[in-house]
Motif scaffolding. Structure first.
Motif, mmCIF file in Angstrom:
data_model
loop_
_atom_site.group_PDB
_atom_site.id
_atom_site.type_symbol
_atom_site.label_atom_id
_atom_site.label_comp_id
_atom_site.label_asym_id
_atom_site.label_seq_id
_atom_site.Cartn_x
_atom_site.Cartn_y
_atom_site.Cartn_z
ATOM 1 N N GLU A 29 3.028 -25.127 -23.246
ATOM 2 C CA GLU A 29 2.304 -25.779 -22.012
ATOM 3 C C GLU A 29 2.574 -25.611 -20.810
ATOM 4 N N ARG A 30 4.225 -25.839 -20.529
ATOM 5 C CA ARG A 30 4.518 -25.826 -19.276
ATOM 6 C C ARG A 30 4.865 -24.188 -18.880
ATOM 7 N N SER A 31 5.022 -23.377 -19.789
ATOM 8 C CA SER A 31 5.011 -21.975 -19.649
ATOM 9 C C SER A 31 3.888 -21.444 -19.140
ATOM 10 N N ALA A 32 2.658 -22.183 -19.610
ATOM 11 C CA ALA A 32 1.454 -21.601 -19.151
ATOM 12 C C ALA A 32 1.002 -22.086 -17.832
ATOM 13 N N GLN A 33 1.372 -23.219 -17.482
ATOM 14 C CA GLN A 33 1.116 -23.896 -16.230
ATOM 15 C C GLN A 33 2.127 -23.110 -15.269
ATOM 16 N N LEU A 34 3.085 -22.417 -15.797
ATOM 17 C CA LEU A 34 4.013 -21.827 -14.694
ATOM 18 C C LEU A 34 3.287 -20.478 -14.347
ATOM 19 N N ASP A 64 -7.544 -6.614 -23.575
ATOM 20 C CA ASP A 64 -6.630 -6.521 -22.095
ATOM 21 C C ASP A 64 -5.247 -6.470 -22.291
ATOM 22 N N PRO A 65 -4.523 -5.296 -22.362
ATOM 23 C CA PRO A 65 -3.143 -5.147 -22.708
ATOM 24 C C PRO A 65 -2.303 -5.718 -21.440
ATOM 25 N N ALA A 66 -2.963 -5.493 -20.223
ATOM 26 C CA ALA A 66 -2.265 -6.234 -18.934
ATOM 27 C C ALA A 66 -1.980 -8.022 -19.500
ATOM 28 N N ALA A 67 -3.139 -8.312 -19.939
ATOM 29 C CA ALA A 67 -2.888 -9.852 -19.971
ATOM 30 C C ALA A 67 -2.168 -10.149 -21.142
ATOM 31 N N VAL A 68 -1.961 -9.417 -22.156
ATOM 32 C CA VAL A 68 -0.926 -9.730 -23.408
ATOM 33 C C VAL A 68 0.364 -9.482 -22.783
ATOM 34 N N ARG A 69 0.533 -8.468 -21.973
ATOM 35 C CA ARG A 69 1.976 -8.361 -21.410
ATOM 36 C C ARG A 69 2.566 -9.474 -20.595
ATOM 37 N N LEU A 70 1.503 -9.733 -19.758
ATOM 38 C CA LEU A 70 1.803 -10.961 -18.858
ATOM 39 C C LEU A 70 2.130 -12.227 -19.672
ATOM 40 N N ALA A 71 1.273 -12.584 -20.887
ATOM 41 C CA ALA A 71 1.528 -13.573 -21.555
ATOM 42 C C ALA A 71 2.948 -13.517 -22.374
ATOM 43 N N LEU A 82 -3.287 -17.081 -24.051
ATOM 44 C CA LEU A 82 -2.475 -16.624 -25.010
ATOM 45 C C LEU A 82 -1.269 -17.268 -24.946
ATOM 46 N N ILE A 83 -0.636 -17.655 -23.704
ATOM 47 C CA ILE A 83 0.651 -18.450 -23.812
ATOM 48 C C ILE A 83 0.287 -19.491 -24.825
ATOM 49 N N ARG A 84 -0.412 -20.539 -24.345
ATOM 50 C CA ARG A 84 -0.647 -21.614 -25.428
ATOM 51 C C ARG A 84 -0.858 -21.269 -26.946
ATOM 52 N N LEU A 85 -1.511 -20.083 -27.011
ATOM 53 C CA LEU A 85 -1.712 -19.891 -28.402
ATOM 54 C C LEU A 85 -0.561 -19.527 -29.415
ATOM 55 N N THR A 86 0.696 -19.377 -28.406
ATOM 56 C CA THR A 86 1.897 -18.973 -29.285
ATOM 57 C C THR A 86 2.530 -20.410 -29.604
ATOM 58 N N ALA A 87 2.001 -21.478 -29.224
ATOM 59 C CA ALA A 87 2.655 -22.782 -29.766
ATOM 60 C C ALA A 87 2.303 -23.065 -31.320
ATOM 61 N N ALA A 88 1.193 -22.260 -32.055
ATOM 62 C CA ALA A 88 0.803 -22.357 -33.356
ATOM 63 C C ALA A 88 0.054 -21.197 -33.673
ATOM 64 N N HIS A 89 0.736 -20.174 -34.102
ATOM 65 C CA HIS A 89 0.165 -18.783 -34.511
ATOM 66 C C HIS A 89 -0.889 -18.880 -35.457
ATOM 67 N N ASP A 90 -0.759 -19.694 -36.392
ATOM 68 C CA ASP A 90 -1.762 -19.859 -37.475
ATOM 69 C C ASP A 90 -3.130 -20.450 -37.084
ATOM 70 N N THR A 91 -3.285 -20.782 -35.811
ATOM 71 C CA THR A 91 -4.545 -21.435 -35.287
ATOM 72 C C THR A 91 -5.315 -20.074 -34.421
#
Length: 245
Positions: free
Chosen positions: A117-122, A93-100, A143-152
């Motif tokens: 976390e606050r960015s995801a909530q926004l 879903d490229p659109a979801a990735v771009r939004l993230a 996806l936004i929350r995932l960027t907090a720890a790329h190795d997860t």
């Protein structure tokens, strides 16, 4: 405007020194303005041109332009969006990735984990007003929350792989030392010994991953250079004072 025309119009001639600085500032402002216009068009293409969408786009651009940012700024947002474009064929879903990408550091106070976390909530609070489907909003927030720890990042997470690879593209591109210096500026409030320790831990964790980039295209583009860049930075951070020079 020619030099003679400028003088006739009452302009003050500038030659060197402060004049050069003023011209440089004016050029930077012009480039920044054009960059914002391009980002606004990209946002409209992604979300649409409704009043609510355009208001949100303007809010996001203003957030990314906050004066305390040194690396997580409009240039970083643009670079991540550009990298997503290069990798978009590998996303589900490229659109979801771009939004993230637009939201992944929309809130930035230099507090890892909390910022994401606050960015995801926004995103969860703003995107529904723009007509974005609920499922896409939820995926963007994940996806936004995932960027907090790329190795997860889990195997098989195509959207997550594209976003994380785009976010880390800077590691394998020219200008790495400028990137590292900008990160240090954003954490100027942290004492040097603590910063060096924390930054070294981040680099070690990234270097320990079997594959820094999960998509084949990103690995081909950036993996080798990224590892060389991070290894060199880690060596600088862990060098003892007696070894300097």
């Amino acid at each position: 405007m020619a030099a003679d025309d400028a003088a006739a119009g009452g302009a003050v001639p500038m030659s060197g020194g402060a004049g050069d600085e003023q011209r440089a500032v004016a050029a930077d402002r012009g480039a920044a303005g054009r960059g914002r216009e391009v980002l606004a068009r990209r946002w409209d293409e992604l979300v649409g041109g409704s009043a609510a969408s355009r208001a949100l786009g303007a809010e996001l651009i203003a957030r990314w332009a906050e004066p305390h940012r040194r690396y997580h700024d409009l240039a970083h947002l643009t670079a991540v969006l550009d990298a997503v474009d290069r990798l978009a064929d590998e996303a589900e879903d490229p659109a979801a990735v771009r939004l993230a990408a637009w939201f992944h550091d929309a809130v930035y106070d230099g507090r890892p984990g909390w910022d994401e976390e606050r960015s995801a909530q926004l995103a969860q609070s703003r995107l529904p007003r723009c007509g974005v489907p609920a499922a896409r909003v939820a995926e963007a927030a994940r996806l936004i929350r995932l960027t907090a720890a790329h190795d997860t990042l889990a195997d098989g997470d195509a959207n997550g792989a594209v976003l994380c690879d785009a976010d880390l593209a800077v590691l394998g591109r020219p200008g790495y030392e400028a990137y590292a210096a900008a990160i240090r500026q954003e954490y100027a409030h942290v004492p040097d010994d603590l910063f060096r320790k924390g930054r070294a831990e981040v680099l070690r964790r990234l270097l320990a991953t079997p594959r820094l980039y999960r998509t084949a295209r990103a690995a081909d583009l950036w993996e080798e250079r990224a590892r060389a860049n991070m290894t060199a930075e880690l060596a600088r951070l862990t060098k003892r004072p007696s070894q300097a020079g």
